[in-house]
Enzyme design. Structure first.
Site, PDB file in Angstrom:
ATOM      1  N   GLY A  56       0.810  -1.209   0.000  1.00  0.00           N
ATOM      2  CA  GLY A  56       0.000   0.000   0.000  1.00  0.00           C
ATOM      3  C   GLY A  56       0.846   1.264   0.000  1.00  0.00           C
ATOM      4  O   GLY A  56       0.522   2.249  -0.659  1.00  0.00           O
ATOM      5  N   THR A  57       1.941   1.252   0.746  1.00  0.00           N
ATOM      6  CA  THR A  57       2.779   2.451   0.833  1.00  0.00           C
ATOM      7  C   THR A  57       3.359   2.805  -0.534  1.00  0.00           C
ATOM      8  O   THR A  57       3.327   3.972  -0.951  1.00  0.00           O
ATOM      9  CB  THR A  57       3.911   2.229   1.854  1.00  0.00           C
ATOM     10  OG1 THR A  57       3.327   2.147   3.161  1.00  0.00           O
ATOM     11  CG2 THR A  57       4.904   3.365   1.824  1.00  0.00           C
ATOM     12  N   ASN A 139      -7.814   4.561   9.004  1.00  0.00           N
ATOM     13  CA  ASN A 139      -7.280   3.367   9.649  1.00  0.00           C
ATOM     14  C   ASN A 139      -7.353   3.429  11.161  1.00  0.00           C
ATOM     15  O   ASN A 139      -7.298   2.406  11.826  1.00  0.00           O
ATOM     16  CB  ASN A 139      -5.825   3.152   9.206  1.00  0.00           C
ATOM     17  CG  ASN A 139      -4.987   4.404   9.361  1.00  0.00           C
ATOM     18  OD1 ASN A 139      -5.414   5.497   8.998  1.00  0.00           O
ATOM     19  ND2 ASN A 139      -3.807   4.256   9.909  1.00  0.00           N
ATOM     20  N   GLN A 167      -7.383   0.417   3.868  1.00  0.00           N
ATOM     21  CA  GLN A 167      -8.156  -0.073   5.012  1.00  0.00           C
ATOM     22  C   GLN A 167      -9.519  -0.626   4.572  1.00  0.00           C
ATOM     23  O   GLN A 167     -10.113  -1.444   5.269  1.00  0.00           O
ATOM     24  CB  GLN A 167      -8.342   1.097   6.001  1.00  0.00           C
ATOM     25  CG  GLN A 167      -8.600   0.678   7.421  1.00  0.00           C
ATOM     26  CD  GLN A 167      -7.389   0.007   8.048  1.00  0.00           C
ATOM     27  OE1 GLN A 167      -6.255   0.256   7.648  1.00  0.00           O
ATOM     28  NE2 GLN A 167      -7.629  -0.882   8.993  1.00  0.00           N
ATOM     29  N   HIS A 189      -2.100  -7.589   2.521  1.00  0.00           N
ATOM     30  CA  HIS A 189      -2.077  -8.188   3.867  1.00  0.00           C
ATOM     31  C   HIS A 189      -3.200  -7.692   4.750  1.00  0.00           C
ATOM     32  O   HIS A 189      -3.588  -8.359   5.703  1.00  0.00           O
ATOM     33  CB  HIS A 189      -0.705  -7.973   4.524  1.00  0.00           C
ATOM     34  CG  HIS A 189      -0.492  -6.620   5.095  1.00  0.00           C
ATOM     35  ND1 HIS A 189      -0.746  -6.348   6.404  1.00  0.00           N
ATOM     36  CD2 HIS A 189      -0.064  -5.470   4.549  1.00  0.00           C
ATOM     37  CE1 HIS A 189      -0.469  -5.080   6.643  1.00  0.00           C
ATOM     38  NE2 HIS A 189      -0.048  -4.531   5.533  1.00  0.00           N
ATOM     39  N   THR A 225      11.091  -6.830 -10.985  1.00  0.00           N
ATOM     40  CA  THR A 225      10.496  -8.128 -11.270  1.00  0.00           C
ATOM     41  C   THR A 225       9.273  -8.338 -10.387  1.00  0.00           C
ATOM     42  O   THR A 225       9.329  -8.085  -9.180  1.00  0.00           O
ATOM     43  CB  THR A 225      11.525  -9.239 -10.996  1.00  0.00           C
ATOM     44  OG1 THR A 225      12.657  -8.995 -11.824  1.00  0.00           O
ATOM     45  CG2 THR A 225      10.951 -10.611 -11.300  1.00  0.00           C
ATOM     46  N   CYS A 309       4.132   2.409  14.712  1.00  0.00           N
ATOM     47  CA  CYS A 309       5.168   3.016  13.874  1.00  0.00           C
ATOM     48  C   CYS A 309       6.542   2.534  14.289  1.00  0.00           C
ATOM     49  O   CYS A 309       6.669   1.591  15.044  1.00  0.00           O
ATOM     50  CB  CYS A 309       5.054   4.529  13.851  1.00  0.00           C
ATOM     51  SG  CYS A 309       5.373   5.322  15.394  1.00  0.00           S
TER      52      CYS A 309
END
Lengths: 383, 424
Positions: A56-57, A139, A167, A189, A225, A309
Site C-alpha cells: 500500500g505504501t 485506519n 483499510q 495483507h 520483477t 510506527c
C-alpha cells in the site's frame, strides 16, 4: 494469512521471472495474469488498470509522486490537496513532491473531510491543482470519507482524485469504474493476503509518471520483477474477503458497542453512523493507551494505541490531533477485527476491559503525581 | 515476583533482566522512549535514546524470551529532566540529569506505573546493592530467595501512595520500619550508588539491581556473550543522552538563547566574554577562551557564576578550595545518622561530590534554620581537608563505608539566603 491465500501463494509454481519467455517463465506469467484479472474484476477495473507494487505504501507513493509529476507537464499546477487524517504514506509523499504546495483538507470532530474547503479551493485555484487525495476509510477511527462526492466535484475542474483504499478493500463495496477516481491504492495483507504485495489501480487516462526508474514492467511506471506468488495470494484473499458479509463483524462488535455506550470512562471515536465494518476506536478517560495495550496484551487480546510506527514507539495520534481531539491523543485504543476474529474474541475483550480500565486509570493517577511534585520543587528565581 | 525490567538497549540492563528471570521472577521487558524525535542510529557514547537502541533492547528481550513493550515517557522526561536541566543551568548551577532521571523517571514515573499495572518491582542494570530486611536482592542466589518469599498480605499498608494496588514487598517493609539499605556496587569503577541515592529509600524499596554483586564489567560482558545477547560488545554510554552532539553549551544556547556577557577575574577586570553565563561549571578550566594570560601565568578556573548579572568569575586554583558547604533537599536512608546530624557534635561520615570522585571524611550538621519552601531539609558539611571545584546543583552523597546515609544537592549562594555566599 488466510489458508486460501497461502494455498494460492504456494501453488503458484513460480521460481521463474514472469517477464522472461521460456516455459517456466510463461507459467509464472500466467499466474500473474490470472491474479491481475481476478483483482481487476473484483475492484471494478480492467486488467490494464492494475499496477502491482510492493504494498500500500508504494502504491500511495506512486500515485502521489507519479500523478503530481505528470500533472506538471504543460502547465504549473503546484497545489496538492490531501486529507488531514491521511496515512503517512500519503501525507509524507505529498510533502516530498518537488515544488508542491500541499494543503490539508480539514476534518471535523468525527474525522470527516470538509468538502466546502475543497470547493472553495477549486473555485479559486482549480486550474493550478495537480491532485487531491482522500482516503476511503480512516485506519484509526474507521470514519468513511465522502470520496465519491469529492471525485464528482473535482471532475468538473479536471483535477484527478486518488484514494487510499488500503483499510477499506474487502470491507466496503469498491469499484474504480464507478467511483470517478483517477487512482486507488490497495494492500494484500490487510485482508488476509501476503505481506509485501499491493496494487495501484490507475485509470487508463490517469496522468502518471514513474517515481523510481527501471525496466518499467508495470505499464512503464513501476519497475522491478513482479512477485507472481504474492499476486496469486492477493487475488485469492480478495476473492474470499468479498464473499464474506461485513455485517458479521459488526454483529460481533455489538457487545463492545454496548460497553462503550454504558461505561462512564469510555468515549467512542468511531462514528456511530457510517463507518468501516470491524473497527472500533475509543478513548479511555484518565488513562494511557499504552497501559491499556499492555494489560489487554497480557490477557491475550491484541489491541493498538495510536498508530503503530517505527521501533514500536507510540506517538500521539495525528488523526485525533487533526480532529481536534488532542486530549484523547494518548488515551485512544483501537480494536480491529479481521478474517480470523470471532464473537468470542470480542466477548473476551468486553470481559477484560473494565478491570483494565480501572488499573490503567490508577497507573495514570500515580504517574501524574510526581510531575506535580517536581514542578512545586523548583524554587522560584533560584539564583 | 512480577518484575518489570527496564531495557535501555545496553549490555547491563539486558544482563540484569536475564539474571532476574533466571532467579525465578516473572519478568516483562520495557524500553522507555524518552525523546519524541529520536535519532535513527546511536551516535558516539550517548545512552539509550536512538531507535537503534530501542531495537537492541527488543532483540535482547526476544533472546531472553521476554514480553517487550516500548513506553513513551518523553513528555515526563522533558518536563522532569530536561526542564530541570535548563532551569538549573539558568540559575548558575550544574545539574546532573542522570540523577534526575533515576529520581523522577525510572524509579518514580516508571515504577509507579509498573506498580499500578500489577508489578512488584522494577529491575535495572545499575551497579549498586539494595538490601531490605537483611536479605540481598542483588545477587542471583538472593534473587531466588526473594522470589520464593511469601508475597505481602493483601492488606499491607503502603506509605504515601494511593492505596489502590496490592501491597508491595518494599513498601510493606518500610511500613514495618525496616528501611532499605543502599550500598555501593562491588565493582568500584562501576559503582552507581552516587547517582541512585537521590531516589531515596522508598523509591529503592521496589527495585532490583541484579548487577549489584557483579565484580567487573568484563564479567557482565562475558555473561552477555555466554547468553548470546546481541549487545555484549556494545560500548558503554557516558554522555548526556539528550544533547545530541555532545555540545552542552550549544544545546543550552539553542534552548535558552544567547546572552553575551563578561568573564572577570578576582580583581574585577574583564578578561574575556561569553555567550551566556549558564553552561559554565565552577572548577571548569577548559573552553573559557580568555584573551590574555593571568598576571602570574597560572591557569584560571571558573570560581563563580552569577546568572542574574550574567557574569562569570575566574580565579586561580587556590580560590576554588572549599572547606564547608551547604546541601539542600536532603533524603535520608539511615534515621540514626539523621539523628546524629541533628546533635551539636554532628554526623561523622564520608561525602562524595562527583560521580567518580573519592569519598572524603566530613562532619555534617543539620541546618538549624527553618527550611524555606522548595529547598527541603538542609545541612552544613564540614570537610576534613579542603576540596576544589565544588559545583552547586550536583549531588553530595553521604556514606558510611559502602553504605549510603543520605543524599543532598550542593547548594549555591542563593540557596542560602542571608549567608553572604559563605557556603559553596
Amino acid at each position: 494469512m488466510r489458508p486460501a491465500a497461502l494455498a494460492a501463494y504456494a501453488d503458484a509454481c513460480v521460481t521463474a521471472n514472469p517477464h522472461a519467455t521460456h516455459r517456466p517463465a510463461r507459467r509464472a506469467r500466467q499466474a500473474l495474469d490470472q491474479a491481475r484479472e481476478s483483482i481487476a474484476l473484483a475492484l471494478g477495473a480492467s486488467p490494464a488498470e492494475v499496477i502491482f507494487t510492493s504494498g500500500g505504501t508504494e502504491a500511495d507513493g506512486l500515485a502521489i509522486g507519479g500523478i503530481y509529476a505528470a500533472r506538471q507537464e504543460g502547465a504549473a499546477r503546484p497545489y496538492l490537496l490531501v486529507g488531514a487524517t491521511e496515512h503517512a504514506a500519503v501525507a509524507d509523499n505529498a510533502q516530498a513532491a518537488g515544488g508542491a504546495r500541499v494543503l490539508e483538507i480539514p476534518v471535523d470532530c468525527m474525522g470527516l473531510a470538509d468538502l466546502d474547503f475543497v470547493a472553495e479551493h477549486l473555485r479559486r485555484h482549480g486550474q493550478e491543482t495537480a491532485l487531491i487525495s482522500l482516503m476511503a476509510a480512516n485506519n484509526e477511527t474507521g470514519a468513511l470519507q465522502p470520496v465519491t462526492e469529492l471525485a464528482a466535484m473535482a471532475m468538473r475542474f479536471g483535477v484527478p482524485v486518488h484514494s487510499d483504499w488500503v483499510q477499506a478493500v474487502g470491507k466496503l463495496p469498491l469499484s474504480l469504474g464507478g467511483s470517478g477516481l483517477a487512482a486507488a491504492s490497495c494492500s494484500a495483507h490487510k485482508l488476509g493476503g501476503p505481506v509485501g504485495v499491493g496494487v495501484l489501480l490507475a485509470g487508463r487516462r490517469t496522468p502518471l509518471k514513474a517515481v523510481v526508474g527501471g525496466g518499467g514492467q508495470e505499464r512503464g511506471v513501476r519497475s522491478g520483477t513482479l512477485d507472481a506468488r504474492g499476486a496469486a495470494g492477493f487475488a485469492a484473499a480478495l476473492e474470499q474477503a468479498l464473499g464474506e458479509d461485513p455485517a458479521t463483524l459488526e454483529r460481533f462488535l455489538a457487545p463492545l458497542d454496548a460497553l462503550i455506550e454504558a461505561h462512564p470512562s469510555l468515549t467512542a471515536l468511531t462514528p456511530s453512523g457510517a463507518h468501516l465494518p470491524g473497527l472500533r476506536s475509543f478513548a479511555v478517560a484518565d488513562a494511557e493507551g499504552e497501559a491499556m495495550v499492555y494489560l489487554l496484551d497480557q490477557a491475550g487480546l491484541a489491541c493498538s494505541a495510536g498508530s503503530a510506527c517505527t521501533a514500536g514507539v507510540a506517538q500521539p495520534s495525528r488523526v485525533l490531533l487533526a480532529m481536534g481531539l488532542g486530549q484523547w491523543a494518548r488515551s485512544a485504543v483501537r480494536v480491529s477485527l479481521g478474517w480470523e476474529s470471532t464473537a468470542a474474541d470480542v466477548k473476551a475483550l468486553v470481559a477484560a476491559l473494565p478491570e483494565a480500565i480501572d488499573r490503567a486509570q490508577v497507573a495514570a493517577r500515580r504517574r501524574a503525581a510526581p510531575r506535580t511534585r517536581a514542578t512545586g520543587r523548583v524554587p522560584e528565581g533560584r539564583g | 515476583m512480577k518484575v518489570l525490567a527496564a531495557l535501555s538497549g545496553g549490555v547491563d540492563s539486558a544482563v540484569a533482566a536475564a539474571r532476574a528471570a533466571e532467579a525465578g521472577h516473572d519478568v516483562t521487558a520495557v524500553h522507555m522512549a524518552l525523546m519524541r524525535n529520536r535519532a535513527q542510529t546511536r551516535q558516539g557514547s550517548r545512552g539509550c535514546c536512538s531507535i537503534e537502541d530501542a531495537s537492541d533492547a527488543r532483540r535482547s528481550a526476544a533472546k531472553l524470551g521476554l514480553d517487550f513493550y516500548v513506553w513513551d515517557l518523553s513528555e515526563e522526561f522533558e518536563d522532569l529532566v530536561v526542564r530541570d536541566f535548563l532551569e538549573t543551568y539558568s540559575s548558575g548551577q550544574t545539574p546532573n540529569p542522570c540523577v534526575r532521571c533515576n529520581q523522577f523517571i525510572k524509579f518514580e514515573v516508571l515504577a509507579e506505573r509498573a506498580l499500578a499495572l500489577g508489578f512488584d518491582a522494577v529491575a535495572t542494570g545499575h551497579y549498586a546493592r539494595v538490601t531490605p530486611l537483611g536479605g540481598c536482592w542483588t545477587t542471583p542466589s538472593a534473587c531466588v530467595d526473594a522470589a520464593k518469599a511469601e508475597p505481602p498480605p493483601a492488606d499491607a499498608q503502603e506509605i504515601g501512595t494511593v492505596g489502590e494496588t496490592r501491597g508491595l514487598l518494599g513498601d510493606s517493609l518500610l511500613a514495618q520500619g525496616q528501611g532499605v539499605d543502599l550500598r555501593r556496587g562491588l565493582e568500584p569503577a562501576k559503582d552507581q550508588s552516587y547517582v541512585l541515592a537521590a531516589v531515596g529509600p522508598r523509591g529503592l524499596s521496589r527495585c532490583l539491581f541484579p548487577l549489584g554483586g557483579a565484580t567487573s564489567k568484563d564479567e557482565v560482558r562475558r555473561e552477555a556473550e555466554r547468553r548470546g545477547l546481541p549487545v555484549s560488545a556494545k560500548p558503554d554510554s557516558y554522555d548526556i543522552c539528550f544533547v545530541a552532539d555532545g555540545d552542552t553549551r550549544g544545546f543550552l544556547r539553542s534552548r535558552l538563547g544567547e546572552r553575551p556577557g563578561a568573564i572577570v577575574d578576582q580583581t574585577g577586570a574583564e578578561v574575556g566574554t561569553h555567550l551566556g553565563a549558564y553552561g559554565f561549571t565552577v572548577g571548569q578550566r577548559r573552553g573559557l577562551r580568555l584573551g590574555r594570560p593571568a598576571a602570574d601565568g597560572q591557569p584560571r578556573y571558573v570560581t563563580a557564576i552569577d546568572t542574574a548579572s550574567n557574569v562569570v568569575r575566574v580565579g586561580p586554583a587556590a580560590s576554588l578550595a572549599v572547606e564547608r558547604f551547604a546541601v539542600r533537599e536532603l533524603v535520608w536512608f539511615a534515621p540514626e545518622s539523621r539523628r546524629a546530624a541533628g546533635q551539636a557534635t554532628g554526623l561523622s561520615c564520608q561525602v562524595q561530590v562527583r560521580a567518580h570522585g573519592r569519598a572524603l571524611p566530613a562532619s555534617v550538621n543539620l541546618a538549624p534554620l527553618e527550611p524555606t519552601a522548595g529547598t527541603g531539609e538542609r545541612a552544613e558539611v564540614f570537610l576534613a581537608e579542603p576540596l576544589r571545584g565544588l559545583a552547586a546543583g550536583q549531588s553530595a552523597v553521604l556514606y558510611d563505608g559502602d553504605r549510603v546515609l543520605a543524599h543532598g544537592l550542593i547548594a549555591g549562594p542563593s540557596d542560602w539566603p542571608g549567608d553572604g555566599g559563605r557556603h559553596g
